[in-house]
Design a protein around this motif. Structure first.
Motif, PDB file in Angstrom:
ATOM      1  N   GLN A  84       0.670  -1.043   0.062  1.00  0.00           N
ATOM      2  CA  GLN A  84      -0.226   0.070   0.101  1.00  0.00           C
ATOM      3  C   GLN A  84       0.746   1.163  -0.012  1.00  0.00           C
ATOM      4  N   ARG A 160     -12.717  -6.776   2.430  1.00  0.00           N
ATOM      5  CA  ARG A 160     -11.812  -5.874   2.750  1.00  0.00           C
ATOM      6  C   ARG A 160     -10.536  -6.065   1.815  1.00  0.00           C
ATOM      7  N   GLU A 164      -9.250  -2.851  -0.677  1.00  0.00           N
ATOM      8  CA  GLU A 164      -8.261  -2.513  -0.856  1.00  0.00           C
ATOM      9  C   GLU A 164      -7.410  -2.557  -2.359  1.00  0.00           C
TER      10      GLU A 164
END
Length: 217
Positions: A84, A160, A164
């Motif tokens: 990320q 989730r 993401e």
């Protein structure tokens, strides 16, 4: 080493691009081993910059300017946190400019090279004779990432992971600097319904059609 047929170069550059969890890293490593070529996961550069910038508070462009090969050995770079962080700093033109020379020098080795990332075939090695764009459905990629995270003991849920991944895809595709996209002459390899062996076989068949062969057994 390779045995090219007439009309091909002696030292091939294999450029592999695609979104996260599509299988490009595994494929790149197998192709590098098969052809006896050095391999660079260009995403590790951005992971290293992003993670170090978050941990030290230093500007990402400053971290990128001082990046050393030893920084790529940090096991934390394989975590989702680093992934990320990488996607965020990869959108910064200053960071990309600092890392451009590192990647181009790696690709210019006399032996040839295999590089995988998100802009290898479009920016780093636009003249590469072999380009692949490895992709898969968002659902297939999320399932792979979910299993990978669970295997590492990370407590998460599939929605989730999918959310993401969608956000990262959006950042990578919409950034102004070297967005994720396939080169016009890239071979598209959809691995949604393939395991690693099938993906390798398909990629190898394409490369051999381009005139490159391994000199090994």
């Amino acid at each position: 080493m390779t045995k090219p047929v007439a009309g091909t170069v002696i030292a091939p550059i294999i450029a592999i691009d695609g979104p996260s969890a599509a299988g490009k890293g595994t494929l790149a490593r197998r192709l590098a081993a098969h052809f006896g070529l050095p391999h660079l996961d260009t995403g590790l550069l951005y992971r290293a910059v992003g993670l170090k910038a978050e941990q030290t508070g230093r500007p990402p462009e400053e971290v990128a300017a001082g990046l050393e090969p030893a920084d790529l050995g940090n096991p934390e770079l394989r975590t989702d946190v680093a992934g990320q962080a990488a996607s965020k700093v990869a959108a910064l033109p200053e960071v990309r400019a600092k890392l451009l020379d590192f990647q181009k020098k790696f690709a210019s080795q006399a032996s040839g090279a295999v590089l995988d990332g998100r802009d290898v075939g479009t920016v780093i090695c636009p003249g590469a004779p072999i380009k692949l764009f490895v992709t898969a459905s968002a659902e297939a990629r999320a399932e792979r990432r979910y299993r990978e995270l669970r295997a590492k003991g990370v407590d998460t849920i599939k929605p989730r992971v999918l959310a993401e991944m969608a956000e990262r895809d959006r950042r990578d595709s919409e950034r102004a600097a070297a967005p994720l996209k396939a080169a016009p002459d890239a071979f598209h390899l959809d691995t949604s319904d393939m395991d690693a062996d099938a993906a390798f076989a398909a990629a190898l068949a394409f490369i051999e059609r381009k005139g490159f062969r391994s000199s090994g057994p």
